[in-house]
Scaffold this active site. Sequence first.
Site, PDB file in Angstrom:
ATOM      1  CG  ASP A 152       8.685   3.142   4.243  1.00  0.00           C
ATOM      2  OD1 ASP A 152       9.816   3.092   3.727  1.00  0.00           O
ATOM      3  OD2 ASP A 152       7.716   3.712   3.729  1.00  0.00           O
ATOM      4  CD  GLU A 157      13.195   1.104   1.298  1.00  0.00           C
ATOM      5  OE1 GLU A 157      12.894   0.780   0.147  1.00  0.00           O
ATOM      6  OE2 GLU A 157      12.573   1.977   1.941  1.00  0.00           O
ATOM      7  CG  ASP A 172       4.514   6.242   4.449  1.00  0.00           C
ATOM      8  OD1 ASP A 172       4.913   6.086   3.275  1.00  0.00           O
ATOM      9  OD2 ASP A 172       4.345   7.349   4.980  1.00  0.00           O
TER      10      ASP A 172
END
Length: 403
Positions: free
Chosen positions: A212, A296, A378
């Site tokens: 992330d 992502e 996170d």
Amino acid sequence: MKKSYRYRIYPNKEQKTLLEQHFGGTRFIYNRSLFIKNLMYSKFKINVTEIDLNNNLKLLKELHPWLKDQNSQSLQQANKNLLTGFKNFFEGNGAYPTRKNKKDQNFSFQVPQNYQINLTTSKIYLPKIGWMKIVLHRDFLDKEFIENELVTKEVNGEIILDQKLNRKFDIFKTLTVSRTSAGRYHVSILIDNHVPEPEPVEFDEKTTVGIDVGLKSFAALSTGEIIDNPRFLNTSLDRLKKLQRDVSRMKKGSRNRKKAVLKLAKHHQLIQNQRNDFQHKLSMKIISESQATCIEDLNVKGMVRNHCLAQSISDVGWSEFIRKLTYKAEWYGKTILQIGRFEASSKLCNVCGYKKDDLTLDIREWECPSCKTLHDRDINASINIKKIALNNLSTAGTAGRAC
Ligand SMILES: [Zn+2]
């Protein structure tokens, strides 16, 4: 994958003499070492090693001072080649090594290290020979390597490929210099472009990592690891601000302003280099420690425009990092799995699936109201990214089979 690139070079008269001496010198060492190896084995049953032969070079140089003018690494390479010949023979892949003859038209020697190529002026540097003109009729180096200064350096605005810079990437292997019977000289550069084997590496839940993008830190991994932004970057950014102030304070068109602008430009380059270096090391680490990486698909431009996070996001250079991660994955047959940016990876509890809708950006840690797990924001997100990516994959797989 290894690939060879051959280019014509144009040595001057003096350099031609030096090249001829190297052809002769490496041939001399090869033949001499072959003689020693045969003799020691037939007389004393001693198996002479590469180290023995290289140690013997010192003595040979005393006895034949003309060898002292030659590139030692090229001479050592002659020993290496001889032993490779023996190894191949004993493994049934070649004939027993024999003496090299001038008549064989075998005019070549190898330069394993420390060669340079000036890509701007088309010149090549070989140790003990110097700079010569080279005709680079086709590209041998991916633009990516130059853009990221992986193996090149800039000297007075000229881009120079330096084999020494290559050590951590191991792209540039041995260079071979040769002369045709027509008297043309060539170099052949052996390049390992790290193109992956056609078969991708298999992965499973255990060998997959989720990442992330961090805001306070650089990134968080599903393994629980937090990757901090490198400290030098902050120091450099402070200096950048100071240099920017210097420029704006000076009178336009003045000599001092020009000087300050140059300083600022150089510092920008330094930061770029530092960031690249950090990203290369980290992406390499992640790619080598896992078989698949889940990320992502962030629309960085959108985020920079909409938030006061602009500074931190552009600074961490997330999209550039993803680019590096992706091509390194390709080199090694590893997989990158992307999930959409609207999948709520931060707000879900990775343990029980509870969705915390009121999670705002300033909350770094939270406790799941349902299962009471304490989350680092996170790391929780990175675990979810991994889960969602693997889940998407298995759903897609099932759908595929159903069709
Ligand atoms: Zn929970």
